[in-house]
Design a protein around this motif. Structure first.
Motif, short mmCIF file in Angstrom:
data_model
loop_
_atom_site.label_atom_id
_atom_site.label_comp_id
_atom_site.label_asym_id
_atom_site.label_seq_id
_atom_site.Cartn_x
_atom_site.Cartn_y
_atom_site.Cartn_z
N HIS A 124 0.93 -1.18 -0.02
CA HIS A 124 0.03 0.05 0.02
C HIS A 124 0.90 1.36 -0.10
CE1 HIS A 124 -3.09 3.00 1.54
NE2 HIS A 124 -3.68 2.51 0.82
N SER A 125 2.14 1.20 0.52
CA SER A 125 2.80 2.49 0.35
C SER A 125 3.83 2.53 -0.90
CB SER A 125 4.05 2.32 1.55
OG SER A 125 4.86 1.15 1.53
N ARG A 126 3.41 1.63 -1.76
CA ARG A 126 3.98 1.72 -3.19
C ARG A 126 5.60 1.33 -3.28
NH1 ARG A 126 0.64 5.86 -2.50
NH2 ARG A 126 -1.18 6.16 -4.24
N ASP A 127 5.56 0.33 -2.26
CA ASP A 127 6.96 -0.03 -2.09
C ASP A 127 7.58 -1.06 -3.36
OD1 ASP A 127 9.31 -2.24 -1.33
OD2 ASP A 127 9.41 -1.03 0.25
N LEU A 128 8.38 -0.62 -4.32
CA LEU A 128 8.61 -1.04 -5.40
C LEU A 128 9.24 -2.32 -5.33
CD1 LEU A 128 8.98 -1.10 -8.46
CD2 LEU A 128 11.07 0.03 -8.37
N LEU A 129 10.25 -2.62 -4.40
CA LEU A 129 10.94 -3.67 -3.98
C LEU A 129 10.01 -4.91 -3.70
CD1 LEU A 129 13.55 -5.43 -3.95
CD2 LEU A 129 13.78 -4.71 -1.60
N ALA A 130 9.21 -4.69 -2.72
CA ALA A 130 8.18 -5.54 -2.17
C ALA A 130 7.03 -5.80 -3.46
CB ALA A 130 7.05 -5.11 -1.08
N PRO A 149 14.06 -11.16 -16.85
CA PRO A 149 15.55 -11.10 -17.01
C PRO A 149 16.25 -11.58 -15.45
CG PRO A 149 14.16 -9.13 -17.37
CD PRO A 149 13.09 -10.23 -16.97
N VAL A 150 17.31 -12.29 -15.94
CA VAL A 150 17.99 -13.17 -14.80
C VAL A 150 18.80 -12.28 -13.98
CG1 VAL A 150 17.91 -15.37 -15.77
CG2 VAL A 150 19.80 -13.78 -16.20
N ASN A 151 19.17 -12.62 -12.75
CA ASN A 151 19.94 -11.52 -12.19
C ASN A 151 19.71 -10.30 -11.82
OD1 ASN A 151 22.45 -12.70 -10.88
ND2 ASN A 151 23.82 -11.83 -12.26
N VAL A 152 18.54 -10.03 -11.64
CA VAL A 152 18.17 -8.75 -11.24
C VAL A 152 18.14 -8.37 -9.77
CG1 VAL A 152 16.08 -6.90 -11.44
CG2 VAL A 152 16.60 -8.62 -13.29
N SER A 153 18.73 -7.40 -9.64
CA SER A 153 19.07 -6.95 -8.15
C SER A 153 18.82 -5.34 -7.93
CB SER A 153 20.42 -7.42 -7.73
OG SER A 153 21.35 -6.89 -8.06
N MET A 154 18.92 -5.08 -6.59
CA MET A 154 18.83 -3.73 -6.08
C MET A 154 19.89 -3.58 -5.10
SD MET A 154 14.93 -2.37 -5.97
CE MET A 154 13.76 -2.13 -7.26
N GLU A 155 20.51 -2.34 -5.00
CA GLU A 155 21.20 -2.02 -3.91
C GLU A 155 20.56 -1.52 -2.74
OE1 GLU A 155 24.41 -2.76 -3.27
OE2 GLU A 155 24.47 -4.12 -5.04
N VAL A 156 20.25 -1.91 -1.54
CA VAL A 156 19.41 -1.38 -0.57
C VAL A 156 20.19 -1.23 0.50
CG1 VAL A 156 17.48 -2.65 -1.63
CG2 VAL A 156 18.62 -3.47 0.18
#
Length: 316
Positions: A124-130, A149-156
């Motif tokens: 509900h808070s528009r969290d893109l990662l979740a 796409p494989v190996n997609v990641s985010m630096e958090v």
């Protein structure tokens, strides 16, 4: 969300209870071409799935937070009917609706709420990662042939509220499967007899390829809620092997054809023999594999069969 010092986060952390954790996305991660490609694929998948219902999603960040899209996806993909209002405007009503939808989604995905990387507050808070974690889980379950796409990641930055203040820890959050081990196996697959040659190599190289195959197996079994941890033993009764063949080759093997809970070596042998017969019929060169070897937990025999499955389906 940008960083721990962002104004939009200060209020939430200021009122948070001790021990609460939040994942804050590093802005540079949002510029990753692989991330943008994943978002594009998921938006296209949603719009194609819901085309008959005239629902159009333009951005994952802004169009999914109220639960409407997830509600329609759940009904369309899983046939789950929920008694919730179609459109709700107030925040309280949206949160109540999301609670019902995510509870049903978690049950359908066979996902323990404590293990899920999403919840009502985050969505509900528009969290893109979740939101991405949830959509990827849905795609794997309901449309495993969708190429992501494989190996997609985010630096958090993982921020945790403690009695002494806010503790921050930088880390990498993977959204789709890592591909390093798969690439190692692909290099082996270019050789004439990779598996036969493999077991002449050092032990650590054998383990590397076994891990790659294990990764491949679990990637394709996740939609069934199954997880393989022991490559040497869990294929001996033929059950997981038959289910894996069905997943990869795109057909259902009637339960009356094999023993789902085999008792004794004769029933295990029946299952493994059936699996190898199916693979031979499908054109895989496993004639040299003795079913009894797999039942006896012969590692080279098991790995050879799984390798041929990997080699056929690695690019799908």
């Amino acid at each position: 969300m940008a960083d721990c010092g962002a104004e939009e986060e200060k209020g939430e952390f200021g009122s948070a209870q001790g021990g609460e954790r939040r994942m804050i996305i590093q802005p540079t991660s949002l510029e990753d071409p692989k991330l943008n490609k994943l978002k594009e694929v998921l938006v296209e998948w949603i719009n194609k799935t819901l085309k008959a219902e005239h629902i159009v999603v333009r951005t994952l960040e802004e169009d999914l937070y109220d639960g409407l899209v997830f509600h329609h996806l759940l009904r369309r993909l899983a046939g789950v009917q929920l008694h919730v209002e179609e459109i709700v405007l107030s925040t309280d009503a949206q949160i109540r609706k999301l609670e019902v939808i995510l509870t049903a989604l978690n049950e359908t995905l066979e996902m323990n709420e404590e293990m899920a990387k999403w919840n009502v507050k985050l969505i509900h808070s528009r969290d893109l990662l979740a939101t991405l974690h949830l959509l990827v889980a849905m795609a794997r379950r309901f449309q495993p042939d969708l190429v992501l796409p494989v190996n997609v990641s985010m630096e958090v930055i993982q921020c945790e509220v403690t009695k002494s203040g806010i503790k921050a820890d930088k880390q990498t959050e993977f959204i789709t499967f890592q591909s390093n081990s798969i690439e190692a196996l692909e290099r082996e697959s270019n050789k004439d007899c990779p598996i036969d040659e493999l077991f002449k190599l050092e032990a650590h190289k054998i383990e590397t390829v076994k891990k790659a195959i294990l990764h491949f197996v679990n990637k394709n079994m996740s939609s069934l809620g199954l997880n393989v941890t022991d490559l040497d033993k869990q294929f001996a009764d033929g059950v997981i092997l038959l289910l894996l063949i069905g997943q990869l080759e795109g057909f259902f093997i009637p339960l009356c054809e094999f023993f789902l809970c085999p008792v004794g070596s004769s029933e295990m042998l029946h299952n493994v023999t059936l699996a190898l017969d199916i693979l031979i019929d499908r054109g895989l060169p496993v004639q040299s594999v003795d079913p009894q070897d797999i039942v006896s937990q012969d590692v080279p025999a098991t790995v050879k069969v799984l390798y041929y499955l990997f080699n056929r389906h690695k690019n799908k």
